[in-house]
Design a protein around this motif. Structure first.
Motif, PDB file in Angstrom:
ATOM      1  N   LYS A  63       6.638 -10.916  -2.441  1.00 33.11           N
ATOM      2  CA  LYS A  63       5.543 -10.020  -2.814  1.00 33.11           C
ATOM      3  C   LYS A  63       4.642 -10.753  -3.813  1.00 33.11           C
ATOM      4  CE  LYS A  63       5.022  -5.431  -4.795  1.00 33.11           C
ATOM      5  NZ  LYS A  63       5.790  -4.289  -5.266  1.00 33.11           N
ATOM      6  N   SER A  66       0.035  -6.144  -5.395  1.00 33.05           N
ATOM      7  CA  SER A  66       0.087  -4.702  -5.108  1.00 33.05           C
ATOM      8  C   SER A  66      -1.186  -4.086  -5.654  1.00 33.05           C
ATOM      9  CB  SER A  66       1.277  -4.046  -5.808  1.00 33.05           C
ATOM     10  OG  SER A  66       2.477  -4.519  -5.285  1.00 33.05           O
ATOM     11  N   GLU A  67      -1.827  -3.226  -4.853  1.00 29.10           N
ATOM     12  CA  GLU A  67      -3.054  -2.585  -5.331  1.00 29.10           C
ATOM     13  C   GLU A  67      -3.276  -1.272  -4.575  1.00 29.10           C
ATOM     14  OE1 GLU A  67      -6.438  -5.069  -4.533  1.00 29.10           O
ATOM     15  OE2 GLU A  67      -5.778  -5.506  -2.513  1.00 29.10           O
ATOM     16  N   GLU A  68      -4.076  -0.403  -5.190  1.00 28.79           N
ATOM     17  CA  GLU A  68      -4.423   0.861  -4.557  1.00 28.79           C
ATOM     18  C   GLU A  68      -5.817   0.728  -3.960  1.00 28.79           C
ATOM     19  OE1 GLU A  68      -4.927   5.583  -5.607  1.00 28.79           O
ATOM     20  OE2 GLU A  68      -3.812   4.296  -6.977  1.00 28.79           O
ATOM     21  N   TRP A  73      -1.563   2.670  -1.088  1.00 30.60           N
ATOM     22  CA  TRP A  73      -0.980   1.610  -1.908  1.00 30.60           C
ATOM     23  C   TRP A  73      -0.698   0.442  -0.958  1.00 30.60           C
ATOM     24  CZ3 TRP A  73      -0.871   0.896  -6.883  1.00 30.60           C
ATOM     25  CH2 TRP A  73      -0.029  -0.066  -7.427  1.00 30.60           C
ATOM     26  N   GLU A  75       0.686  -3.437  -0.401  1.00 32.55           N
ATOM     27  CA  GLU A  75       1.487  -4.544  -0.931  1.00 32.55           C
ATOM     28  C   GLU A  75       1.275  -5.761  -0.038  1.00 32.55           C
ATOM     29  OE1 GLU A  75       5.522  -3.194  -1.049  1.00 32.55           O
ATOM     30  OE2 GLU A  75       5.169  -1.956  -2.813  1.00 32.55           O
ATOM     31  N   THR A  76       1.019  -6.894  -0.669  1.00 35.15           N
ATOM     32  CA  THR A  76       0.774  -8.139   0.061  1.00 35.15           C
ATOM     33  C   THR A  76       1.975  -9.062  -0.123  1.00 35.15           C
ATOM     34  OG1 THR A  76      -1.580  -7.910  -0.413  1.00 35.15           O
ATOM     35  CG2 THR A  76      -0.823 -10.072   0.363  1.00 35.15           C
ATOM     36  N   TYR A  77       2.484  -9.558   1.001  1.00 35.29           N
ATOM     37  CA  TYR A  77       3.605 -10.489   0.996  1.00 35.29           C
ATOM     38  C   TYR A  77       3.157 -11.795   1.641  1.00 35.29           C
ATOM     39  CZ  TYR A  77       6.595  -6.487  -0.011  1.00 35.29           C
ATOM     40  OH  TYR A  77       7.162  -5.397  -0.589  1.00 35.29           O
ATOM     41  N   TYR A 101       1.247  -7.242   5.244  1.00 35.70           N
ATOM     42  CA  TYR A 101       0.726  -6.174   4.401  1.00 35.70           C
ATOM     43  C   TYR A 101       1.482  -4.892   4.722  1.00 35.70           C
ATOM     44  CZ  TYR A 101      -3.066  -9.529   3.959  1.00 35.70           C
ATOM     45  OH  TYR A 101      -3.794 -10.669   3.728  1.00 35.70           O
ATOM     46  N   LYS A 103       1.334  -0.767   3.888  1.00 37.55           N
ATOM     47  CA  LYS A 103       0.359   0.229   3.439  1.00 37.55           C
ATOM     48  C   LYS A 103       1.068   1.569   3.325  1.00 37.55           C
ATOM     49  CE  LYS A 103      -4.287   1.432   4.949  1.00 37.55           C
ATOM     50  NZ  LYS A 103      -5.225   1.285   6.056  1.00 37.55           N
ATOM     51  N   TYR A 104       1.026   2.160   2.114  1.00 38.18           N
ATOM     52  CA  TYR A 104       1.620   3.472   1.860  1.00 38.18           C
ATOM     53  C   TYR A 104       0.539   4.456   1.465  1.00 38.18           C
ATOM     54  CZ  TYR A 104       5.792   0.548   1.269  1.00 38.18           C
ATOM     55  OH  TYR A 104       6.799  -0.338   1.447  1.00 38.18           O
TER      56      TYR A 104
END
Length: 107
Positions: A63, A66-68, A73, A75-77, A101, A103-104
């Motif tokens: 990871k 992480s950003e909104e 939300w 998360e980039t891996y 990526y 996405k939540y």
């Protein structure tokens, strides 16, 4: 004076002893040439040993951000290529250009 039979036995024994001695000395010399006569520094020996060990490649996602964004939300891996030796010790870590990526939805 020795008899003819005793003389032949003595000659045969002498030849077998001579050939055996030559074969022993030749095998001893062959063993010494196989080991090499050039001294190596400790660093060179360690590098040579490291190069001879088989390396295993493992890919791992880590990871990195992480950003909104827009109510989600994200998360980039990033994928990393990890080279490990036979003992499982990490030798080298290289980042790849593969990203994932997740996405939540934020409520």
């Amino acid at each position: 004076m020795l008899s003819k039979t005793s003389s032949q036995i003595f000659t045969l024994f002498f030849l077998v002893l001579l050939i055996g001695t030559m074969a022993y000395l030749d095998s001893f010399q062959a063993k010494n040439t196989e080991t090499g006569s050039f001294p190596m520094a400790a660093e060179e020996e360690a590098e040579t040993a490291a190069k001879e060990q088989p390396l295993f490649t493992v890919y791992e996602d880590k990871k990195i951000a992480s950003e909104e964004k827009d109510g989600y939300w994200v998360e980039t891996y990033q994928e990393f290529e990890i080279l490990k030796d036979a003992d499982g010790k990490t030798v080298e870590v290289k980042p790849t250009e593969n990203y994932s990526y997740l996405k939540y939805r934020v409520d």
